[in-house]
Design a protein around this motif. Structure first.
Motif, short mmCIF file in Angstrom:
data_model
loop_
_atom_site.label_atom_id
_atom_site.label_comp_id
_atom_site.label_asym_id
_atom_site.label_seq_id
_atom_site.Cartn_x
_atom_site.Cartn_y
_atom_site.Cartn_z
N ASP A 58 0.73 -1.16 -0.07
CA ASP A 58 0.01 -0.07 0.10
C ASP A 58 0.99 1.24 0.09
N ASP A 80 -1.18 -1.95 -4.17
CA ASP A 80 -2.48 -2.48 -4.01
C ASP A 80 -2.91 -3.55 -4.89
N THR A 84 -4.36 0.67 -7.06
CA THR A 84 -3.69 2.15 -6.87
C THR A 84 -2.84 2.30 -8.20
N THR A 131 -4.44 -3.76 7.26
CA THR A 131 -3.82 -2.74 6.61
C THR A 131 -5.00 -1.83 5.98
N PHE A 133 -7.25 -0.67 3.18
CA PHE A 133 -7.75 -0.99 1.76
C PHE A 133 -8.30 0.37 1.19
N ARG A 134 -8.05 0.11 -0.18
CA ARG A 134 -9.10 1.29 -1.00
C ARG A 134 -10.07 0.66 -1.84
#
Length: 259
Positions: A58, A80, A84, A131, A133-134
């Motif tokens: 990330d 990611d 990303t 972690t 996350f998007r």
């Protein structure tokens, strides 16, 4: 580390060679002396060598890695596991590129993270990673305890799954991974494919090694990855481990005269 990416340097598309590399086991793999040799070579040739990280990590991890551990700062990041796509600012921050992430965000959709968490929470052999996350969810994976019902759940959600290194289980938007995202970034930046070397070592690198770009599976790569790329002419299988394997490929594939 000292920032060597000065404003008067050529844009990445104008450079002779671009390294688009995975991190763990690849750019960060091998002996310290081999990593230092590769990193020093990149820094000494910044006018002609561009650097892109293509990783499951990330943005926060990448920022800390470059600022505190002496790793060369990339110009762009596909992070990611491809969800990303970002540029790296002058102060080292990872800044997503909205026009390149729009389709990824739409493919992930709203409330997807909650649905994935609820669907996979009862599954044996998966533990959600701690972690941020998007547009993906990642789990630690135990193949001895894993319940294959997870595959059906992910399919029903309209998403993709990816297992790599026999350790990680990623849930991704449909059709999104490292390969499509690095191609999207190269096109956006106007970087010629022939001068871009992609490098990886685990199964989550397969999609970028299959793009047709010049590619290297570094020494010590996951057996499943090596089996999957053995008949792909554009993929060089290095014998040297990690960072040394990247340098080996640059030399053997004649990607840069100073390698």
């Amino acid at each position: 580390m000292t920032d060597t990416l000065t404003l008067d340097r050529p844009k990445i598309a104008e450079k002779d060679f671009v390294l688009a590399t995975d991190l763990d086991g690849t750019f960060l793999g091998g002996e310290q002396s081999d990593r230092s040799a590769l990193y020093d070579w990149i820094e000494d040739n910044r006018d002609t060598v561009g650097l892109i990280f293509v990783t499951g990590r990330d943005p926060e991890f990448i920022f800390e890695l470059c600022e505190t551990q002496g790793v060369p700062r990339p110009e762009y990041v596909v992070g990611d596991v491809g969800t990303t796509i970002a540029e790296v600012t002058d102060d080292g921050r990872i800044a997503p590129i909205p026009e390149l992430e729009e389709e990824i965000a739409a493919a992930w959709g709203e409330n997807t993270a909650t649905r994935v968490r609820m669907g996979l929470d009862p599954i044996m052999g998966l533990k959600l990673q701690p972690t941020k996350f998007r547009y993906r969810m990642s789990f630690d994976y135990d193949p001895l305890k894993f319940d294959p019902l997870a595959f059906e759940i992910v399919d029903q959600l309209g998403l993709d799954h990816l297992i790599s290194a026999e350790q990680f289980f990623d849930v991704l938007p449909k059709g999104v991974s490292k390969g499509p995202s690095i191609l999207r970034l190269l096109e956006h930046l106007g970087i010629e494919q022939r001068k871009t070397l992609v490098a990886g070592d685990t199964f989550n690198d397969l999609s970028m090694l299959k793009t047709g770009l010049p590619a290297v599976a570094v020494g010590g790569s996951e057996k499943g990855l090596l089996e999957a790329v053995k008949d792909i002419e554009s993929v060089y299988q290095a014998t040297a481990i990690g960072a040394a394997g990247i340098r080996e490929a640059i030399r053997e594939m004649n990607m840069h005269p100073a390698a």
